[in-house]
Design an enzyme around this catalytic site. Structure first.
Site, mmCIF file in Angstrom:
data_model
loop_
_atom_site.group_PDB
_atom_site.id
_atom_site.type_symbol
_atom_site.label_atom_id
_atom_site.label_comp_id
_atom_site.label_asym_id
_atom_site.label_seq_id
_atom_site.Cartn_x
_atom_site.Cartn_y
_atom_site.Cartn_z
ATOM 1 C CB CYS A 2 -0.884 0.061 1.250
ATOM 2 S SG CYS A 2 -2.014 -1.332 1.409
ATOM 3 N N GLY A 28 0.019 0.307 -5.171
ATOM 4 C CA GLY A 28 -1.292 -0.313 -5.007
ATOM 5 C C GLY A 28 -2.259 0.179 -6.060
ATOM 6 C CG ASN A 102 2.718 0.270 3.450
ATOM 7 O OD1 ASN A 102 2.372 -0.831 3.050
ATOM 8 N ND2 ASN A 102 3.903 0.794 3.180
ATOM 9 N N GLY A 103 1.082 -2.028 5.676
ATOM 10 C CA GLY A 103 1.672 -3.083 6.493
ATOM 11 C C GLY A 103 0.685 -4.195 6.780
ATOM 12 C CE1 TYR A 245 8.214 -5.599 -9.520
ATOM 13 C CE2 TYR A 245 7.003 -5.532 -7.452
ATOM 14 C CZ TYR A 245 7.013 -5.531 -8.830
ATOM 15 O OH TYR A 245 5.843 -5.473 -9.529
ATOM 16 C CG ASP A 349 12.564 -9.956 -14.162
ATOM 17 O OD1 ASP A 349 12.379 -8.804 -13.720
ATOM 18 O OD2 ASP A 349 11.627 -10.678 -14.559
ATOM 19 C CG ASP A 350 12.140 -7.804 -9.928
ATOM 20 O OD1 ASP A 350 11.622 -7.792 -11.061
ATOM 21 O OD2 ASP A 350 11.530 -8.178 -8.908
ATOM 22 C CB CYS A 443 12.942 -7.915 7.046
ATOM 23 S SG CYS A 443 11.953 -9.436 6.924
#
Lengths: 476, 476, 476, 476
Positions: A2, A28, A102-103, A245, A349-350, A443
């Site tokens: 988001c 989003g 967002n999350g 990305y 590509d990613d 992370c």
């Protein structure tokens, strides 16, 4: 996934929120919405669709007000329902609140069940509605209530609350103690602007001040900003996939310019693949372009646009008949025969999730009689689902969690397949970070299964679908 | 500017026409349409909007039939009216005809006035309707009538007629004797496919056969193709602007892959600018990308994506208020500060028309504190309007027709401005042509004012607006 | 069936045309449209749908102009195509013309075929387009051309032409020599208003002047009106079905107030059925209300609303599933059990075409345990199709052309069935005419097969569907 | 004003709910909605607009399920927001609930404030949401919780709850102890059907069983029905305005056929006005038709349709310009000059609220040179606002609360004005009730200010507008 926006103390708050959402459309595409404070009243508009569909035709004269929050949503937990579109709003005895989130909470199911046992009513199926209920039930001022409520939440949350209470309008911006998702603040005239990415600040002419710290709560009112730290975690855990990305190349995320980080990933990939014999480095547009440029610069192999992306492809394309299905893959990417025929190419590509899209792209190249395809991926193999807001599928759908590198290469039909090593990825991100003395811990759970928090026992993506009788809605 | 398609003898003619139009969307975004032969009946659908808006939701089961023509339009002559959307169709005593037209007649006004004096009724304001009337009034078979009609027409016309007559369904494809606009034919199963560009053949899986010759008329029926040459001109005059800007990079146009031609233009530009000191070559995306890659390869200056294009910008964006206006330029192109700040850049674009857009782009770069901007244009200065289908404005609007190079550089705010020399441009196009022994002579009228035909005394773009009382329409 | 409007010399011409069309909505629900003269330009808007759907949201500031024509259409000849929506318009050497037509030509096929042989192009399938072509090809001024063109036409035509020519704007209103369809003129401020029915004049505050005479042509310009008589027929033939069913009750048509005519038909029907024993006179709403009131007054049997009409039923109701089908008849008419149960009723309706609707209504009454149903129809049996603009089906579909009175009564399930005798019908219409010394001769062809003109050999309703290869269109 | 529907144990529950709502469209045109039980999930669809707009195009294959509730709404308390559209739904720990409500609570503000103090979150501004929160917080089974919740509510509530809990699907129908609003139950195949009016049962072929008693709660499950009486009031108070205006004529409400009740009101009015000299009794259609028929029958003065209603008038008509405003009143009602000119008429209508509409109607008649207008109203003067669900304005807007009869007659421009006396009204309703031994006591508060309950201190119609900061929403 988001994108969120908050604007305070600016006469054009709603219009600027619109523009800032537009610049974060990549975060989003499912729904968009805005909430504006008009005296003691919140005025909300949200609907399914792109920012321009939802807000482009809005009569902004009816959305006057000096503070606003906005949201673009791509569903993770919770289904594709209008009821889940944000900002969510509520009316309580202390006043009115709208929130953009967002999350993803990892303990949303437990929290919701406890609330329901206590008489709470839910309209949609998002964890954001859980947060609103916790705030409504916590004592004290709204600032105190927000802190109390979020202390019960585990997982990722970058949040902007628009609060009207006791005749005052404030904005409360919060970032979870791990700092999974980005959240930045800037100065905009006499007011403040909050956004997920700096590209939104650039769009509206706000001056970037800084990123919120993990666990920080900022209250903005009348052009002033106060900060506190109500949440703590053992370590930070910024999402590295934002760099790989998700974020826009011109944004500065977690201290690094995304474009520079991706170019450096490409350089690292070239070092890792030193010795590959190829005639051209070809990106999968647009996601692979920057890494491919880095790869080409480091390897000396020429960069070429061997695939052209069709920018008229919308999400509403109706599936053609059986006979047409094979053709449909050609609608989005167009191979340039001249670049590919009889050539050895490094295709950049990613990432690879299920492998099905990569396989179709390789087939497109084969039809142009490419000689060799060396697939270079600018991130490690994805072997674990994300519980913090990226919409990755369950483990049994992740090709790298179920096949060896050789098996994947065979499935895709490529001569070789190389994933960027995790250390190189983190090194690249560190190299790109220049403005900030201490880059965050990242992370990498999707690459390493090293999750910074407990993970949900009831799969998060399933909440509201099969585990409970729930409300499924949809309104024209 | 328009794109045309014709499909014969294929069960999925309408769906394939849809796909082929979609792949030619870049040739016209104003309206789209399709006509299908169903037994003795033509079924037509056309509307204002993008291909997906107009045809994406179509019930194709109601558009069965083995032959179809399609059209995408960006208005040149004639206004923005539904009545001008194509394919146009008619019912005559010999049968039914639908037609899709790419091009522009220079004697349309004279022809229309003569027809009106003779009792002809016009619905719209396009020259294509003039062609239909000429065909309806010419004697003989439809093939003979088409030839007779077009012998009266001067200017550019690539046309596909779908003809139902005497129980037979045929397609007649025609290219004007100068060969201004492209028109190619391919083999598609047991039928044939005609299109403006080869990318449309690629999309639907048709095998490219060849380009129609200037002045050639091809009749396709039951999978067979016959050719004749009813029109003659003194020389060919293929539009060089198709190579510079208009065609899609993966198409082969006039014997050259467009991507290769543009890369070569960039190389030539680098040679012409040998000695320029710069840190990066930055394209204006997407139109300058290939030339910039060529420039970087030839000059050794690194290619960098210093401007990111926002692909969510649609044409319906509503102009924000006065306060917002300055922000609006940031919606389409996003500068990457990291690439630009304190750097000397070669900015590469395909052409300059009025100069206003280039000026805004340069300002965007300046805001990121770029050190020097050397603007490199991969075509010569545009000094004359196009009468053959490109929507260039009148001479007094063309910056290069009214200012010196130094004045333009000052207006744009760049350290230097270089246009590709015309000989180098033609050389680049020739170099890129590999499949064809004799590349065509090119029309360079917009750069040289050397028009291959008489030009209209009544400005063509004005027909139907001011010179005559006309029908202005508009239908929901 | 269609309704037409023309307004001259009024600043609000377009808005008044809208209102006047709205008041004639009962004459056609398929499409609506308007054409306005703006200086030397005609501005046209037309679309499928009701007047409010098509024109209610129109930006009338873009339709300024002092003269306008409008049209509502229910298809007769020609199919349900946008191309057939009116006003039709054309651009010729003499200027621009828009036309609105109520009626139907019986020699349209022959005229069209001749025009096509002569190079004319057709867009739709209506006879109105034939008229436009004839006008375009006739010599002289537009007045002369209209007269010459229409002298070739047989059948019904009430027409309003809006003409822009030689810097002047005029309106030409014409009625065919038989006077099949109504056409009235009124004074509106300094201008004139033309309409099919007087209710349109009432709506816009125009003062009724008079009906146009059969065969009359009126030219209105600058508030002045001149009249001529270019067409002659042996007798007048006003459509009696306008009185029976089609016109609005508050209109004055052919010299009679429709409400009064229908009430008198009911009185006549009561005299014809003298001696019927019944407890209530119940109309089929809304069409049978006035005749039922007349019947009740003449017979002394109480009038009661035993059927309530649901006014929310639109034409877009989607057919429910098989299980639901039986229920669907209850959606439009609701029986009032209290009025019907154990009662003998005279059920009054205006006409019977196929008999299927009447049968369903009788069943509705039976479900409420009505004791006896005496069906009283305020017109004679329909035994012949109409070629003059009423959309009756072919003879094999007309129940009265194929069954005896007793068979029909049995089919409908009624105790008795009475049709008003033709002499009584004509007597009723004559009685109601008060303002006019000599009421017209009426066309009763649908009741008597006494057609005032030759009838088409090629069935008119089929033109453009099966007999010829034609253009079938449809545009969003 | 609202209409509600509930269907249990029928395979076509959603489609039948659609039809039953359609037949109750007259009870609310602002929004419509449906909720269906699909296994353990509620599927809800609601939107602003008419039943056919909201549900006519619904894909009912996605709304399969054997139980459903539906709602049509015309706003009373709460604003015109999508958030207020019903059925409302919630998810609690006991399961899922959807509810449709007809009525209005007089203590909604106090209840809501207490809930907010206790942490409840509100989405909209209706009292129905208050009921849902009370149910969610009450202990025990859902039946027990509904009873407990509603014992706290004062005012009018006819409710249908659709409950999914513990693997079972049930319907709970409740009527407040005063019995303000109607609620009936019928047998439908093996299931049950609940609706506001019997006309909805007739539409879907359900057999009328009985009206729910005031204060009764009925639980329907698996075709069985159990009843209890959890609420008590001192007297019943059925809304007499349902008989006067609101219900459909073919419905049986509170034991009386509405059509019969209205006819009898007209008879009583004729007796009250004995001696009036008039040539015609003319109803204001459609609301005055039945009373006018009763008046005509009792007085011997002929009934005539002197005003024709235009059934194409929708609610979306855009206000024409200043010049047009005077014309707009003519769009809905068309006077028939023949009936009115030089005549003395008794004009019959059901009620007068502000007087502005009646005044415009009288002016319409005057324009046709009516000689005398004797206005006969089939109910007493409205002098008090309704707090139980009818949308009457505040007292200062009610003409009869502020002017004498003579002043009103003068304002309206009529020769005489007669309101039906309250005793006669109640007598008429009693006369029409035939099926039921003991007709209910009626609420006549709007005529008498004799309110059966306490009335709100905070005006109910204002809740959520001015007294509190609230959420104003609106979603496309």
């Amino acid at each position: 996934m988001c994108g969120i926006v908050g604007i305070t103390d600016h006469r054009e708050a709603a219009r600027l929120t619109h523009l800032a959402l537009f610049s974060q459309q990549h975060r989003g595409q499912e729904s968009a919405g805005i909430a504006v404070a008009q005296g003691a009243v919140l005025r909300v508009h949200r609907a399914m669709g792109l920012v321009q569909d939802v807000l482009g035709g809005l009569d902004f004269t009816a959305f006057k007000g000096k503070a606003a929050v906005g949201h673009v949503r791509y569903s993770t937990a919770g289904g594709s329902l209008l009821e889940n579109a944000q900002p969510l709003s509520m009316q309580g005895v202390r006043g009115a609140v709208a929130v953009a989130h967002n999350g993803n909470l990892v303990n949303a199911v437990e929290l919701r069940q406890a609330l329901e046992r206590d008489g709470a009513i839910f309209q949609g199926t998002t964890d954001t509605e859980v947060i609103l209920h916790l705030v409504a039930r916590a004592p004290g001022t709204y600032e105190e209530a927000v802190a109390t409520a979020l202390q019960q939440c585990r997982g990722s949350f970058s949040l902007v609350f628009l609060v009207i209470s006791e005749g005052r309008t404030r904005m409360i911006a919060v970032r979870d103690p791990w700092g999974f998702r980005p959240l930045v603040v800037g100065k905009l005239g006499r007011g403040m602007a909050f956004a997920s990415e700096t590209c939104a600040l650039d769009m509206i002419g706000a001056r970037f001040i800084r990123e919120l710290e993990p666990g920080e709560m900022v209250v903005a009112e009348s052009g002033r900003m106060s900060s506190s730290r109500p949440f703590r975690a053992e370590r930070s855990a910024a999402c590295v996939f934002e760099q790989v990305y998700f974020a826009r190349p011109d944004s500065v995320v977690f201290g690094a310019t995304v474009q520079a980080a991706r170019t450096e990933m490409g350089r690292q990939l070239a070092q890792q693949m030193a010795g590959v014999k190829a005639d051209a480095v070809v990106p999968v547009p647009d996601s692979g372009v920057h890494a491919a440029l880095g790869f080409a610069a480091a390897s000396g192999i020429p960069f070429q646009m061997g695939l052209i992306r069709n920018h008229y492809v919308g999400r509403t394309f109706i599936q053609p008949s059986q006979v047409m299905r094979e053709l449909s893959v050609r609608m989005k990417l167009h191979p340039v025969r001249e670049v590919l025929e009889n050539r050895r190419v490094v295709l950049v590509d990613d990432s690879i999730v299920r492998g099905t899209t990569s396989r179709k792209i390789v087939r497109l190249l084969r039809r142009c009689r490419v000689k060799e395809v060396h697939l270079a991926i600018s991130s490690p193999p994805i072997i674990g689902p994300c519980y913090y807001g990226i919409d990755t599928p369950a483990e049994d759908q992740l090709i790298a969690a179920n096949k060896t590198n050789a098996e994947i290469a065979k499935f895709l039909g490529v001569e070789s397949l190389t994933y960027l090593e995790q250390d190189r990825l983190l090194g690249a991100v560190r190299t790109a970070a220049r403005r900030r003395p201490a880059p965050p811990d990242y992370c990498t759970a999707c690459f390493s299964r090293d999750y910074p928090t407990d993970v949900p026992t009831v799969p998060l993506g399933r909440v509201g679908r099969t585990s409970l009788p729930v409300l499924a809605g949809g309104t024209a």
